[in-house]
Design a protein around this motif. Sequence first.
Motif, mmCIF file in Angstrom:
data_model
loop_
_atom_site.group_PDB
_atom_site.id
_atom_site.type_symbol
_atom_site.label_atom_id
_atom_site.label_comp_id
_atom_site.label_asym_id
_atom_site.label_seq_id
_atom_site.Cartn_x
_atom_site.Cartn_y
_atom_site.Cartn_z
ATOM 1 N N THR A 712 0.824 -1.208 0.000
ATOM 2 C CA THR A 712 0.000 0.000 0.000
ATOM 3 C C THR A 712 0.856 1.255 0.000
ATOM 4 O O THR A 712 0.589 2.217 -0.740
ATOM 5 N N LEU A 713 1.904 1.247 0.818
ATOM 6 C CA LEU A 713 2.761 2.430 0.933
ATOM 7 C C LEU A 713 3.485 2.757 -0.370
ATOM 8 O O LEU A 713 3.712 3.920 -0.694
ATOM 9 N N VAL A 714 3.844 1.718 -1.131
ATOM 10 C CA VAL A 714 4.572 1.954 -2.381
ATOM 11 C C VAL A 714 3.633 2.043 -3.585
ATOM 12 O O VAL A 714 4.098 2.157 -4.729
ATOM 13 N N GLY A 715 2.320 1.992 -3.342
ATOM 14 C CA GLY A 715 1.360 2.127 -4.434
ATOM 15 C C GLY A 715 1.136 0.872 -5.235
ATOM 16 O O GLY A 715 0.662 0.929 -6.375
ATOM 17 N N LEU A 716 1.449 -0.286 -4.642
ATOM 18 C CA LEU A 716 1.252 -1.564 -5.328
ATOM 19 C C LEU A 716 -0.103 -2.135 -4.894
ATOM 20 O O LEU A 716 -0.206 -2.817 -3.883
ATOM 21 N N HIS A 717 -1.139 -1.840 -5.642
ATOM 22 C CA HIS A 717 -2.488 -2.248 -5.262
ATOM 23 C C HIS A 717 -2.848 -3.584 -5.906
ATOM 24 O O HIS A 717 -2.241 -4.011 -6.882
ATOM 25 N N LEU A 718 -3.869 -4.222 -5.346
ATOM 26 C CA LEU A 718 -4.356 -5.474 -5.913
ATOM 27 C C LEU A 718 -5.047 -5.178 -7.242
ATOM 28 O O LEU A 718 -5.667 -4.135 -7.424
ATOM 29 N N ASN A 719 -4.944 -6.136 -8.165
ATOM 30 C CA ASN A 719 -5.622 -5.997 -9.443
ATOM 31 C C ASN A 719 -5.965 -7.381 -9.970
ATOM 32 O O ASN A 719 -5.705 -8.395 -9.321
ATOM 33 N N LEU A 720 -6.545 -7.428 -11.154
ATOM 34 C CA LEU A 720 -7.018 -8.698 -11.710
ATOM 35 C C LEU A 720 -5.879 -9.610 -12.144
ATOM 36 O O LEU A 720 -6.112 -10.772 -12.446
ATOM 37 N N ALA A 721 -4.665 -9.099 -12.170
ATOM 38 C CA ALA A 721 -3.513 -9.934 -12.522
ATOM 39 C C ALA A 721 -2.796 -10.459 -11.284
ATOM 40 O O ALA A 721 -2.242 -11.557 -11.312
ATOM 41 N N ASN A 722 -2.784 -9.702 -10.194
ATOM 42 C CA ASN A 722 -1.973 -10.106 -9.037
ATOM 43 C C ASN A 722 -2.769 -10.567 -7.826
ATOM 44 O O ASN A 722 -2.187 -11.005 -6.850
ATOM 45 N N PHE A 723 -4.118 -10.460 -7.879
ATOM 46 C CA PHE A 723 -4.890 -10.802 -6.680
ATOM 47 C C PHE A 723 -4.723 -12.260 -6.278
ATOM 48 O O PHE A 723 -4.819 -12.625 -5.113
ATOM 49 N N PHE A 724 -4.412 -13.120 -7.263
ATOM 50 C CA PHE A 724 -4.248 -14.543 -6.980
ATOM 51 C C PHE A 724 -3.039 -14.787 -6.081
ATOM 52 O O PHE A 724 -2.918 -15.855 -5.469
ATOM 53 N N ALA A 725 -2.145 -13.793 -5.999
ATOM 54 C CA ALA A 725 -0.945 -13.957 -5.168
ATOM 55 C C ALA A 725 -1.292 -14.108 -3.697
ATOM 56 O O ALA A 725 -0.584 -14.793 -2.949
ATOM 57 N N VAL A 726 -2.383 -13.469 -3.240
ATOM 58 C CA VAL A 726 -2.707 -13.481 -1.804
ATOM 59 C C VAL A 726 -3.040 -14.890 -1.317
ATOM 60 O O VAL A 726 -2.422 -15.382 -0.363
ATOM 61 N N PRO A 727 -4.025 -15.595 -1.931
ATOM 62 C CA PRO A 727 -4.258 -16.965 -1.464
ATOM 63 C C PRO A 727 -3.079 -17.901 -1.710
ATOM 64 O O PRO A 727 -2.829 -18.811 -0.916
ATOM 65 N N VAL A 728 -2.327 -17.675 -2.791
ATOM 66 C CA VAL A 728 -1.156 -18.517 -3.039
ATOM 67 C C VAL A 728 -0.126 -18.340 -1.928
ATOM 68 O O VAL A 728 0.473 -19.311 -1.447
ATOM 69 N N LEU A 729 0.067 -17.098 -1.495
ATOM 70 C CA LEU A 729 1.022 -16.835 -0.417
ATOM 71 C C LEU A 729 0.575 -17.469 0.898
ATOM 72 O O LEU A 729 1.407 -17.751 1.762
ATOM 73 N N LEU A 730 -0.717 -17.680 1.055
ATOM 74 C CA LEU A 730 -1.195 -18.383 2.258
ATOM 75 C C LEU A 730 -0.594 -19.782 2.323
ATOM 76 O O LEU A 730 -0.141 -20.231 3.381
ATOM 77 N N GLY A 731 -0.619 -20.463 1.167
ATOM 78 C CA GLY A 731 -0.061 -21.813 1.154
ATOM 79 C C GLY A 731 1.447 -21.826 1.185
ATOM 80 O O GLY A 731 2.062 -22.579 1.942
ATOM 81 N N LEU A 732 2.065 -20.951 0.385
ATOM 82 C CA LEU A 732 3.525 -20.926 0.334
ATOM 83 C C LEU A 732 4.116 -20.362 1.620
ATOM 84 O O LEU A 732 5.140 -20.837 2.118
ATOM 85 N N GLY A 733 3.483 -19.320 2.146
ATOM 86 C CA GLY A 733 4.040 -18.632 3.304
ATOM 87 C C GLY A 733 4.098 -19.474 4.545
ATOM 88 O O GLY A 733 5.004 -19.318 5.378
#
Length: 816
Positions: A712-733
Amino acid sequence: MLVRRAVWIILIGVVVAVAGAVAGLTGVRLDADTDSLISPDRPFMQDYQAFKDRFGDLERIWVVVDAHGNESQARSAIDWIEPQLRTLDLPQIVARIDSQEQARLTTWTAPPESVEAIASACAILSLAKDGPDAFLNAAASSLESATSPAGGDLDQRETEVRAAVSALSMLTDAELVPTDQLLTSPSGELHFIGILPHKDYGTLSVVEAPLARIRAVLESAQKRFQGVEIGLTGKPVLQADEMRTTQEDNRKAAVVALVLVSVLVILILREVKRPLLVLVAFAIAVGWTWGFVALAMGRLTLLSIVFLLIMIGVSLDFGVHVVSRHRQLRVNLSLEQTIRTLLAKTARTNLVAAATSIVVFLASLVTDFRGLQELGIIAAVGIALSVVAMTTVLPALLVCFDRHLKPWKARTGVPPRMPARGVVLVLAVVTGALGWVAASDLRFETNLLALQSADLDAARWERRIADDSGAPTWFAAMQAPSLEAAKKLVDRAGKEPAIGRVGGILSVIEPPDEGRDAARRVISNCTHAAEADTKPGGKERVIASLNTLSRLAVGRSVEEAEQLKALAKAIESMSDATLREADDQLASFFAHVQDGARSTLRQVLPEAVARESMAPDGTMLVVVHPAADVWDEAAMSEFVAAARRVDPDVTGVPITHLESLRDMRQGFYRMTIWAALAVAIIMFAESRRLFEPLLCMGVLVIAGGWTLGIATLVGLHLNLANFFAVPVLLGLGVDGAIHMAHRLREGETDWATRRAVLLTSLTTMVGFGSLIMASHRGLASLGALMALGCLACLISALVVVPAALQPRSRTGLDSH
């Protein structure tokens, strides 16, 4: 058993992998239709499919010509481009409504009084085909009857005079036949050529072959007409260009990632052979996965085609943990003891870590987005097969190549002492909380145009069209059973501020009118009863009659008298050649007018607008364009809401686009929640403890705060290309935290696990992070978010987990 059957295990794995790869290459088709990503049972998609079945494909490629106000230059460019395009074997090319098509439309589009005038004069007009003498003699006979002492009824005589005057006026009208009407934007600044290309949904770009040929023509045109800007856009072009840039970005990213990951593995593991065995086992798992796709799916979509990238990011980690543990154990244990320990401990940890990733991807089943569902299934099965390969084939490979693997000299000493436990945990919790506070300003960006490469030519032209108001590439479709119903829709649409230009059937023809309809029937059935009189002298007779009528009209109307006198002078000034040319033009015009009157509405519609006006079954189409730039979701929502107020059954790309956006966003939220719950349940079930799972989930929450807060601080917002990263990071993280927790539970604090966690996190971070260099801004944001998330999860696993667990291990608090 594995040690004794190692060769057989490898052979069976290879044979099945080869069979799967062959099945995948021969039995899996690529479905590049974006509509295939949306669940067909969604009501809005069913409406849109029914509309496409009725009206056909309306998604055109648009050639855009901007001559900066120079109409003649624009026309010259289009006159050159259009015939060049017609040599390319394209299903349809539309650039204009020609003069013949406009003439055929006359009885459907002209004012009622104009159509009635043609109808009254049609008997005379029908003789123009027999030559100017026949036409003029017929007109003269009608005029003479008005001044003849034996003339009939006064009204009848006036009607005949008006008919003759109308016919003669058309003869002298230099603008009777209009020039071709080019397709333009509402402002008139932009000119268009619409193209329906052959679409091959078995290729990634769908229109790759015809698009290349079209661009070659436009490149030549641009060289010829340097004062004119020529571009290409439309949904097929935007999708093709996006796919092309995505492919190029993925290829570059794959090369960079492969090089960097290889360097990382060699530097951190300080060897080459074991990592090569991991790649062999991974290749076998990929072959198995291809076989599953061939048997269960039979196709790959634009989303599910990235399953291999996901497998690379997730599945290689399992192998890294196996070989890292193997070389540590092999120092002091026999080969059989090493394999048995691997299967008892590392394999179990891998299974738990794999289970968390699998449930994350299977959580996509709770969404309404079919493309996401299919990707989730394939990715989940691919990860499951990978962990099977890393648990069976990889240990078998280690057995077979055991004598070729150099012994590993364990690093002496203990890891560096971490800062005070309390300081680490307080800092982690506080910074994580601050990150979540900052993340409250995180946006979900839905503007697909903003995700495209900034220098993508099709996107630039799309913005220019949007700025011109009324882009042809965005419209909502309303269907009406009749012209009367279409008129009601148009009237209601005109009252909605969010709706701009209204097109469709009533932008081509006028609303129903009884007078016009009656006149059309007269023209349709019109013939001249008498035999054509082709004797010379008709011109003189007409002039004399007009002058006589002009003198008689002075007492009634000076204006009428002047009009009749001017008409006589106009005919008198025409040479024989000019008269023949005007007669031929009038004959052709009337023939097309009468042909249009005798045709059905569907038959008379010009090719350029027929598809967007009326279906083959007679259903009328009303097309409404947005008043604002609907690449912005708020504007699109307002436009769709307005369109639905006009017609609740409205459909079209804006509706499917908006609804699929909502499905994806809601699916993302549901998927994330269900994935988090599933991960927690798996960890509690495997651990049978309370503290460890809570710690791993807590570490994940802290890492999530760091990731989203910094984003958020660097202006990197969620979008239709990167939103899938959040649930993926749940498993990987959570994987790294699980491995660290398991080893610390066993009372070990060696470097091997830390090195393995470091390596798996860095390889994932580099693999996805290499996308940062992508020109496609959506992909670049995915790479940035994944890299940031992996780094946050790595720090939390290597720092926070030991700080929380080591004291408990030493004091025995980690007991049942």
